[in-house]
Write a protein that holds these residues in place. Structure first.
Motif: not given
Length: 294
Positions: A15-18, A23-24, A29-32, A171-172
Motif C-alpha cells: 500500500l505504501l509503495k502504491k 506521488n501521494a 502515508f501516515l495512517p499506514v 514517503s520519507t
C-alpha cells in the motif's frame, strides 16, 4: 495488527509503495505507517556522545561565508528534501567529513566550506532514531524475524532510493514526521532527529556507505553549535582526487566567521599553489581565478 502475520506486513508495504507511485502527499502515508511502525516493532536510537557532525556548502562566487547562519540550515526550505517539505526548516549533516562531501558531490576545482559541529554543553544528551540502516555494524539492528526484516528492508529502500523528482521524497518525509512526533522516554536524553544511510553509494558516487543526520532546524539550534569552518578545493591528481585545505575560520561570539585569509589573500595563495599549511599543489594554481564552483 499482529506482526507474526508476515503477509499483513507485506500488504501494508505494498500500500505504501502504491502511494509512492501515485506521488501521494506525505499525510496520506501516515495512517499506514502508524500501524506498520508502532505495533510490536522497535525503532533503535543511538546517542551522538562526543561525535562531531559535519555539513558542507558550496562557496558562492567570489566570496567567503561571513556568518554561521549561512552554514547551518535554511530558515525556510525552498525545496523538498529527503526529510522536509517546502517551507520547513531542516538541518542535514553527516557523521564524517567524507559523508558530507559525498552528499554535496563537488566538482573538480570547486571551493566549498565544511562546518564542524559539536553538541552544546550543559544540555540533555542528543539521541537519533536509526532508520534505513540494516546489516551495518554501526546500527546495532538485528531483526528478530522475517517480518521485522521486511519492515527494515522497506525503510532501508526508501531512505537510499535515488529520486528523479521531488515528490518521490513524500514517503520519507512522512516517515520522518511520524518518527519525530513520537518522543522517547529516557532520562538525561532528548530526541533530536534521525540517522540514515547516505544515498550516494546507491548512486555510484561513493564506494563506502556513510551515515547522515537529519533534524528540524529548531532541534539543531537548541542542541548544537558550529565550532570550526574550513575551505577546501578539490583537485584531480591523476591517480586520486585530493582535498586541499586552503582556509580556516574561527567562530566569534556573535556568530561572525573570522577567516585566517580574506578571499583575495586566499586566491593569491592558490595562484602560488599553496594550501593552508604551505604545501605546494601545482593544480591549485589553475583554479585560483575561477573563484568558485566549476
Amino acid at each position: 495488527m499482529n506482526y507474526s502475520d508476515y503477509f499483513d506486513v507485506k500488504h501494508k508495504i505494498e500500500l505504501l509503495k502504491k502511494l509512492s507511485a501515485q506521488n501521494a502527499i506525505p499525510d496520506k502515508f501516515l495512517p499506514v505507517l502508524e500501524k506498520l511502525l508502532f505495533d510490536k516493532f522497535t525503532i533503535n536510537c543511538f546517542p551522538i556522545g562526543d561525535q562531531f557532525i559535519y555539513r558542507a556548502r558550496k562557496n558562492e562566487y567570489g566570496r567567503l561565508f561571513t556568518d554561521i547562519g549561512e552554514l547551518k540550515h535554511p530558515r525556510l526550505s525552498s525545496a523538498k528534501g529527503r526529510m522536509n517539505d517546502v517551507g520547513e526548516s531542516f538541518f542535514y549533516g553527516a557523521l564524517c567529513e567524507l559523508g558530507t562531501i559525498y552528499e554535496m558531490v563537488p566538482t573538480i576545482g570547486s571551493l566549498f566550506t565544511i562546518s564542524k559541529i559539536s553538541t552544546k554543553s550543559g544540555i540533555l544528551q542528543p539521541l537519533f532514531k536509526i532508520v534505513g540502516l540494516l546489516d551495518d555494524y554501526r546500527s546495532s539492528i538485528t531483526p528478530k524475524n522475517k517480518t521485522e526484516k521486511t519492515i527494515y528492508n522497506y525503510l532501508h529502500g526508501e531512505f537510499i532510493k535515488v529520486t528523479t523528482n521531488a515528490d518521490e521524497y513524500n514517503s520519507t518525509i512522512a516517515i520522518s514526521r511520524l518518527l519525530l512526533s513520537k518522543d522517547i522516554v529516557a532520562p538525561d536524553y532528548c530526541l533530536c532527529g534521525l540517522a540514515y544511510p547516505s544515498v550516494q553509494k546507491a548512486r555510484g558516487v561513493a564506494n563506502v556507505r556513510t551515515i547522515n543526520i537529519g533534524m528540524k532546524g529548531e532541534a539543531f539550534d537548541d542542541n548544537f553549535c558550529i565550532i570550526d569552518t574550513f575551505v577546501y578545493c578539490l583537485t584531480d591528481e591523476e591517480k586520486t582526487y585530493q582535498l586541499n585545505e586552503i582556509n580556516r575560520g574561527e567562530i566569534e561570539e556573535d556568530g561572525c566567521i573570522n577567516w585566517m585569509y580574506s578571499f583575495s589573500e586566499m586566491q593569491q595563495r592558490m595562484r602560488s599553489g599553496l594550501t593552508l599549511d604551505g604545501t605546494f599543489v601545482e593544480k591549485l594554481r589553475s583554479y585560483a581565478d575561477q573563484s568558485t564552483n566549476c
